[in-house]
Motif scaffolding. Structure first.
Motif, PDB file in Angstrom:
ATOM      1  N   ALA A 101       0.945  -1.286  -0.123  1.00 21.01           N
ATOM      2  CA  ALA A 101       0.028  -0.017   0.079  1.00 21.01           C
ATOM      3  C   ALA A 101       0.705   1.190   0.073  1.00 21.01           C
ATOM      4  CB  ALA A 101      -1.003  -0.073   1.113  1.00 21.01           C
ATOM      5  N   ILE A 102       0.395   2.172  -0.853  1.00 23.65           N
ATOM      6  CA  ILE A 102       1.081   3.507  -0.825  1.00 23.65           C
ATOM      7  C   ILE A 102       0.019   4.541  -0.180  1.00 23.65           C
ATOM      8  CG2 ILE A 102       2.047   5.253  -2.220  1.00 23.65           C
ATOM      9  CD1 ILE A 102       2.751   3.204  -4.089  1.00 23.65           C
ATOM     10  N   VAL A 103       0.528   5.244   0.829  1.00 23.12           N
ATOM     11  CA  VAL A 103      -0.329   6.333   1.431  1.00 23.12           C
ATOM     12  C   VAL A 103       0.293   7.635   1.477  1.00 23.12           C
ATOM     13  CG1 VAL A 103      -1.498   6.977   3.444  1.00 23.12           C
ATOM     14  CG2 VAL A 103      -1.169   4.552   3.172  1.00 23.12           C
ATOM     15  N   LEU A 104      -0.291   8.597   0.571  1.00 27.61           N
ATOM     16  CA  LEU A 104       0.408   9.830   0.617  1.00 27.61           C
ATOM     17  C   LEU A 104      -0.205  10.766   1.265  1.00 27.61           C
ATOM     18  CD1 LEU A 104       0.912  10.514  -3.348  1.00 27.61           C
ATOM     19  CD2 LEU A 104       2.545   9.175  -1.619  1.00 27.61           C
ATOM     20  N   VAL A 105       0.492  11.716   1.918  1.00 30.12           N
ATOM     21  CA  VAL A 105      -0.045  12.600   3.033  1.00 30.12           C
ATOM     22  C   VAL A 105       0.992  13.905   2.725  1.00 30.12           C
ATOM     23  CG1 VAL A 105      -0.058  13.077   5.457  1.00 30.12           C
ATOM     24  CG2 VAL A 105      -0.277  10.905   4.660  1.00 30.12           C
ATOM     25  N   PRO A 106       0.106  14.967   2.703  1.00 27.97           N
ATOM     26  CA  PRO A 106       1.077  16.235   2.418  1.00 27.97           C
ATOM     27  C   PRO A 106       2.016  16.373   3.494  1.00 27.97           C
ATOM     28  CG  PRO A 106      -1.325  16.877   3.274  1.00 27.97           C
ATOM     29  CD  PRO A 106      -1.432  15.315   2.939  1.00 27.97           C
TER      30      PRO A 106
ATOM     31  N   ALA B 112       6.771   9.762  -2.472  1.00 26.11           N
ATOM     32  CA  ALA B 112       6.439   8.172  -2.204  1.00 26.11           C
ATOM     33  C   ALA B 112       5.694   7.711  -3.083  1.00 26.11           C
ATOM     34  CB  ALA B 112       5.962   8.280  -0.810  1.00 26.11           C
ATOM     35  N   ILE B 113       5.086   8.492  -4.142  1.00 22.85           N
ATOM     36  CA  ILE B 113       4.303   7.845  -5.206  1.00 22.85           C
ATOM     37  C   ILE B 113       5.081   6.946  -6.223  1.00 22.85           C
ATOM     38  CG2 ILE B 113       4.362   9.702  -6.732  1.00 22.85           C
ATOM     39  CD1 ILE B 113       1.170   7.541  -5.840  1.00 22.85           C
ATOM     40  N   PHE B 114       6.167   7.193  -6.087  1.00 23.69           N
ATOM     41  CA  PHE B 114       7.403   6.528  -7.003  1.00 23.69           C
ATOM     42  C   PHE B 114       7.640   5.230  -6.116  1.00 23.69           C
ATOM     43  CE2 PHE B 114       7.894  10.736  -8.826  1.00 23.69           C
ATOM     44  CZ  PHE B 114       7.179  10.255 -10.026  1.00 23.69           C
ATOM     45  N   ALA B 115       7.318   4.870  -4.924  1.00 22.39           N
ATOM     46  CA  ALA B 115       7.735   3.723  -3.976  1.00 22.39           C
ATOM     47  C   ALA B 115       7.943   2.538  -5.084  1.00 22.39           C
ATOM     48  CB  ALA B 115       6.726   3.639  -2.971  1.00 22.39           C
TER      49      ALA B 115
ATOM     50  N   ILE C 285      -3.715   2.646  -3.516  1.00 23.23           N
ATOM     51  CA  ILE C 285      -3.099   3.782  -3.388  1.00 23.23           C
ATOM     52  C   ILE C 285      -4.204   4.946  -2.843  1.00 23.23           C
ATOM     53  CG2 ILE C 285      -1.782   5.760  -4.546  1.00 23.23           C
ATOM     54  CD1 ILE C 285      -1.093   3.619  -6.806  1.00 23.23           C
ATOM     55  N   ILE C 286      -3.616   5.549  -1.561  1.00 25.01           N
ATOM     56  CA  ILE C 286      -4.408   6.372  -0.840  1.00 25.01           C
ATOM     57  C   ILE C 286      -3.945   7.885  -1.010  1.00 25.01           C
ATOM     58  CG2 ILE C 286      -5.370   7.048   1.332  1.00 25.01           C
ATOM     59  CD1 ILE C 286      -5.517   4.259   1.890  1.00 25.01           C
ATOM     60  N   ILE C 287      -4.407   8.944  -1.377  1.00 29.76           N
ATOM     61  CA  ILE C 287      -3.970  10.410  -1.387  1.00 29.76           C
ATOM     62  C   ILE C 287      -4.648  10.980  -0.291  1.00 29.76           C
ATOM     63  CG2 ILE C 287      -3.190  12.694  -2.620  1.00 29.76           C
ATOM     64  CD1 ILE C 287      -2.946  10.786  -4.990  1.00 29.76           C
ATOM     65  N   ASP C 288      -4.271  11.484   1.049  1.00 26.78           N
ATOM     66  CA  ASP C 288      -5.109  12.089   1.872  1.00 26.78           C
ATOM     67  C   ASP C 288      -4.874  13.438   1.633  1.00 26.78           C
ATOM     68  OD1 ASP C 288      -6.509  12.325   4.118  1.00 26.78           O
ATOM     69  OD2 ASP C 288      -4.823  12.486   5.515  1.00 26.78           O
TER      70      ASP C 288
END
Ligand SMILES: Nc1ncnc2c1ncn2[C@@H]1O[C@H](COP(=O)(O)OP(=O)(O)OP(=O)(O)O)[C@@H](O)[C@H]1O
Ligand SMILES: [Zn+2]
Ligand SMILES: [Zn+2]
Length: 803
Positions: A317-322, A375-378, A386-389
């Motif tokens: 899982a990829i979790v993006l947070v600002p 981190a989107i390029f993990a 993929i979650i973008i908060d």
């Protein structure tokens, strides 16, 4: 058989934006793979390149061999290499720039050249001293000596080898460990064989027999058993132990304990939101979701349970947070739930730490990454969600080549992996919400807060009115009174100062003169700590003057409200209040950000005062008052998104109040109380704001009704910039349809940065199949001038900063 490698070299230019063929030396046959970096000769130079293909033929008559290897395993997965091609076409960057964007900075750092003696005996006596009894010497140490000819010859004779070492490899930390190589039976047998007088060896054997240890730090072992190294050496000789270096990661969360958290039982709304996501996970289908959940509605819990489902499938899982919300609170939540399965990537980490986190992903030692934009390029290969908060955050857009938006990358990767992409926000961007309304994305709504109390009540205070009634303070009477009540009740308050689009500049009250940077067309910012005026674009500094250089007036002073100034006034008005100030000055030291929040969380302070830094992601139960000191500073920025940004920010900040049992209140101070973005944020009315703002965007032909592209031209000479921008505008006018609106050439809002003039042309369009080709032609046309005359032409498809 001869094998060849197609290599994309590290020269970001039009002419080199294709693969070049190199011969693979026999010793590396079967070893070199796509995704590895190599050093290759390019003209007279040696440069880095990425292998994109290995093949047994080439159309090139004479190929040169690959010089050396940088990586010993691929650092880009096939998927990422494919993604790089897509990124190149999508943002009009060079393939090499796309590759570089996907790697941690440490891997792009300078490398060192070493001379390695493959056969130290073959090195002539006069060179021996350089090797200091090792087999390697820095190339630079030798390069200046008279031995150069000999060295060259030795290289040709293969006695010496040139080796390029990426600097960070040196900073990789290792520890010496002893590893058990044999079974318990073999240990017992050894005990019989080894002489009883070798007491130390027996101690060692007993240790491994009794403790079930497989591997142990060498130093610890020596200390624990009080033995010397010779005993270890003896057992290594017998093949019982093996000595080796093992990497240690510099885990930034190393000394922290995370209490294991359990999944909460979901509320009705959370349940309804997660079902379609789980469905997409189970069905292995790609779907994009917009999780439109008000602040405090429990989005994070839904993310975590969806991630959990993905991990149960054995996926990642990829979790993006600002960046700004990548607070310890957010990280703790994920670390507590998923433990050591989580890697964290944000800019607060040092280069080495970031590299370590990246390596954990690369080596599949973690399953979840929580990180900021990049981190989107993990390099995961089996992504399940993929979650973008806070999907509305502008920090997801990279403002440098390649000018990508993490959301677009997420959707592309989601399509590749056939997995769900979740875009979460209490205030989605108009672009995203419009797509959800059209059914392109699936809308999941959570309009109820977790707490019984519901949304906090908001009072909007007109600061002009305050002034008219004689209050010259930066605190309205209402805000001050409410702060007082909190102090009496032992509750906490958050005070927010909107610094963006606003700065402390020095102005003459008599003639209006503003001190500007001599190199950039922007006013200098006053820094109290150093008593200097600084330019935020180029770093220029000058001391503060006491009189106006234009009219000699002494009414020359700085305007604008810094957090320090607010703090001073606050301590005057409320001398007993304990205040924590969070801004760039108080959080520049590593870990201080976190420490301050911890203090506030422990209720060691009554008021948290800060800038954008405190607007997001904070969840403190005793905060019952949020005060926004200046709500409208951003409304005056020349940006068509300024209303949207103001609405988002006010909603997010207000959302920090009353998240738990205690009810929350918000006071918003403003000079434009009638502005719809202030008014509608006050009533928590996203949908009305959306409708209203959409009408305005439609009227003025802005996104999401039109797409935007921005061409910016910069050069030292103004005339050059103007002519080139004019030519580009004319050219585009000819290439594009009549429906496209081309604005320009005009000076950029910041017309000069670092002595370079800036002009721009904005293209608004709906459908322009020719646009990409036309823009590519523009770049090609000016390539030579760009190389020779330092002319720069930047193209941003879908710009977020129009400055
Ligand atoms: N199912 C649940 N049962 C009990 N408490 C919950 C549940 N889900 C979330 N919470 C709690 O509710 C609070 C608010 O949730 P959370 O911080 O996830 O909201 P959010 O939607 O992410 O808000 P924001 O957009 O403001 O960051 C948290 O303290 C969280 O632990
Ligand atoms: Zn003046
Ligand atoms: Zn400057």
């Amino acid at each position: 058989m001869t094998y060849y490698a197609s290599v994309i070299v590290d020269v970001p230019a039009k002419q080199t934006d294709r693969a070049f063929d190199y011969e693979i030396p026999a010793k590396w046959h079967g070893f070199i793979q796509p995704g590895m970096r190599v050093n290759v000769p390019f003209g007279p130079r040696q440069i880095q390149g990425f292998v994109v293909e290995v093949k047994d033929n080439t159309t090139i008559p004479k190929t040169r061999p690959i010089t050396s290897l940088i990586d010993i395993q691929p650092i880009l997965t096939p998927e990422l290499m494919r993604l790089a091609d897509w990124l190149r076409d999508y943002t009009l960057c060079f393939t090499i720039s796309a590759y570089q964007a996907m790697l941690p900075a440490a891997l792009k750092a300078k490398y060192e050249k070493w001379l390695i003696a493959t056969d130290l005996g073959g090195v002539p006596a006069e060179l021996q001293p350089f090797f200091h009894a090792s087999n390697r010497v820095k190339f630079e140490e030798m390069a200046g000596t008279s031995h150069f000819k000999t060295i060259k010859q030795l290289i040709e004779e293969d006695v010496l080898e040139v080796y390029y070492e990426v600097k960070d490899k040196l900073s990789k930390k290792t520890r010496r460990v002893m590893e058990l190589q044999v079974s318990k039976e073999a240990l017992l047998k050894a005990k019989e064989k080894i002489s009883a007088r070798a007491a130390a060896q027996h101690k060692l054997l007993d240790f491994f027999l009794e403790t079930n240890t497989e591997k142990i730090d060498k130093k610890t072992l020596l200390e624990e058993l009080q033995i010397g190294t010779s005993a270890i050496g003896a057992l290594v000789k017998l093949g019982i132990l093996k000595e080796k270096d093992e990497e240690i990661y510099r885990d930034p969360y190393e000394n922290r304990e995370f209490k294991k958290s359990q999944a909460l039982s979901l509320t009705q709304q959370q349940q309804e939101a997660i079902i379609p996501i789980l469905h997409s996970i189970e069905q292995h289908t790609h779907e994009a979701f917009v999780m439109f959940g008000v602040t405090g509605s429990g989005k994070t819990e839904v993310y975590m349970q969806a991630v959990d489902a993905v991990l149960k499938q054995g996926k990642e899982a990829i979790v993006l947070v600002p960046e700004i919300a990548l607070t310890p609170q957010m990280v703790n939540r994920f670390k507590s739930r998923f433990g050591s399965d989580v890697a964290v990537m944000h800019s607060g980490l040092g280069m080495g730490e970031k590299y370590d986190e990246w390596r954990k992903i690369h080596r599949k030692e973690v399953k979840v990454v929580v990180g900021a934009r990049s981190a989107i390029f993990a390099p995961f290969e089996n992504v399940g969600i993929i979650i973008i908060d806070e999907e509305h955050e502008t920090s997801y857009k990279q403002e440098d080549t390649p000018r990508y938006h993490a959301r677009d990358i997420a959707l592309e990767r989601g399509r590749y992996h056939q997995c769900p992409v979740v875009l979460g926000s209490a205030t989605p961007t108009l672009e995203t919400f419009a797509r959800a309304s059209k059914g392109v994305y699936k809308l999941l709504t959570m309009d109820k807060r977790m707490s019984e109390q519901g949304m906090p009540s908001v009072e909007i205070v007109d600061m002009r009115e305050e002034l008219r009634e004689g209050n010259r303070s930066m605190f309205s009477r209402s805000l001050l009174e409410k702060l007082q009540t909190r102090l009496e009740r032992g509750e906490q308050s958050v005070l927010f100062l909107n610094k963006r689009g606003y700065s402390s500049f020095v102005m003459c009250r008599d003639c209006g003169y503003v001190v500007e940077c001599p190199h950039c067309d922007i006013s200098l910012t006053y820094h109290r700590s150093s008593n200097q005026m600084k330019c935020h674009y180029c770093g220029y500094e000058e001391p503060v003057r006491s009189t106006c250089p234009s009219c000699d007036s002494e009414h020359f002073r700085f305007f604008g409200t810094g957090t320090q100034k607010v703090e001073e006034e606050l301590t005057k008005l409320l001398p007993h209040a304990r205040v924590i100030r969070m801004d760039v000055d108080t959080t520049s030291r590593k870990g201080s950000h976190e420490k301050l929040l911890q203090q506030f969380g422990d209720r060691k302070a009554d008021i948290l005062l800060g800038t954008q830094m405190i607007a997001k992601g904070l969840d403190f139960p005793y905060v019952t008052l949020v005060g926004v000191l200046t709500a409208d500073t951003m409304l005056n920025v020349p940006d068509f998104r300024s209303s949207e940004k103001t609405f988002q920010l006010l909603t997010q900040v207000s959302g920090r109040a009353g998240r738990h049992e205690l009810a929350g209140e918000v006071v918003v101070q403003t000079y434009s109380p009638e502005h719809y973005s202030v008014e509608l944020a006050g009533t928590h009315n996203y949908l009305d704001f959306y409708q209203k703002e959409m009408q305005i965007r439609k009227l003025h032909q802005y996104p999401p009704f039109y797409f935007l592209a921005l061409v910016t031209v910069t050069h030292q000479e103004l005339t050059k910039v103007v002519t080139v921008t004019e030519k580009i505008t004319n050219f585009l006018n000819m290439q594009l349809s009549d429906e496209a609106v081309i604005l320009g050439p005009v000076a950029s809002p910041i017309a000069r940065i670092k002595d370079r003039y800036r002009y721009q042309c904005i293209i608004k369009y709906k459908r322009e199949p020719n646009l990409h080709e036309a823009l590519k032609t523009v770049i090609e046309k000016y390539q030579t001038q760009m190389d020779q005359e330092k002319l720069a032409v930047h193209i941003d498809l879908n710009p977020y900063m129009l400055m």
